[in-house]
Motif scaffolding. Sequence first.
Motif, short mmCIF file in Angstrom:
data_model
loop_
_atom_site.label_atom_id
_atom_site.label_comp_id
_atom_site.label_asym_id
_atom_site.label_seq_id
_atom_site.Cartn_x
_atom_site.Cartn_y
_atom_site.Cartn_z
N SER A 92 4.07 1.37 -0.78
CA SER A 92 4.90 1.35 -1.99
C SER A 92 4.15 2.02 -3.14
CB SER A 92 5.26 -0.09 -2.38
OG SER A 92 6.01 -0.71 -1.37
N SER A 93 2.89 1.69 -3.29
CA SER A 93 2.06 2.31 -4.34
C SER A 93 1.90 3.80 -4.08
CB SER A 93 0.68 1.65 -4.39
OG SER A 93 0.81 0.30 -4.73
N TYR A 94 1.67 4.16 -2.84
CA TYR A 94 1.56 5.57 -2.45
C TYR A 94 2.82 6.31 -2.88
CZ TYR A 94 2.04 9.51 0.84
OH TYR A 94 2.26 10.73 1.40
N GLU B 183 0.83 -1.21 0.00
CA GLU B 183 0.00 0.00 0.00
C GLU B 183 0.86 1.27 0.00
OE1 GLU B 183 -3.19 2.26 2.88
OE2 GLU B 183 -3.07 0.08 3.01
N ASN C 149 2.97 6.94 -6.51
CA ASN C 149 2.01 7.99 -6.87
C ASN C 149 2.50 9.39 -6.52
OD1 ASN C 149 0.16 6.21 -7.95
ND2 ASN C 149 -0.94 5.96 -6.02
N THR D 221 10.87 4.34 -9.93
CA THR D 221 10.76 2.88 -10.03
C THR D 221 11.93 2.33 -10.82
OG1 THR D 221 9.32 3.11 -11.96
CG2 THR D 221 8.25 2.82 -9.81
#
Length: 195
Positions: free
Chosen positions: A171-173, A169, A176, A181
């Motif tokens: 990591s995705s934040y 969660e 964003n 990456t």
Amino acid sequence: LHKAVEMNDDQLFNLMLSKGGRANDQMMKKAMDNNNTQMVSTALDKGANPGVALGHAQRKGDEEMILLAVNKGANPELAYTYAIDRNNSNLAVGLIKGRGGNADQFLGMALKKNNLQLSEVALQQGASANRALDAPIRSNNTEQLDLLLRYQANPDRIFTTALKANNIEISSYAINIGASTGSANFKLACTKGQL
């Protein structure tokens, strides 16, 4: 000396000390109960324990005496929770700036108690946003991470810390909000099975 404290007489207190008397914790507490800052300060200089003074000042709720005790040698960390629980910005600044104060430690405690206002005070006083990432990442607290980002937290560092903690969660934040990456982060994510 005890009589001087009972009478709240600074002059007699100082005279007795100059003749070889020694202040103790009981005297210091009585002087504090009398709201006699000068006598408390002198008692701390002449043998009373600053840690005892800090505890007594906290029980009384006396911000001035808390800061005095810290500046005379009491451990400021013992007062951090007091300031955070009362959401007291002025006391927080005094503790951080005072003798032995540590903005990073204060920030860590404020984040653990989810006190964003005093977390920001610690950041304004020089705490490192990048050193405070673990707790918000472990607790999935993006509100805390947003605050840390306003104070120069590195999105790449958030990403790698989240990857190491297997926190998809966050990591995705981090992606964003602009985390890279590329190379090292991508390899780490692949080894963690997150991409």
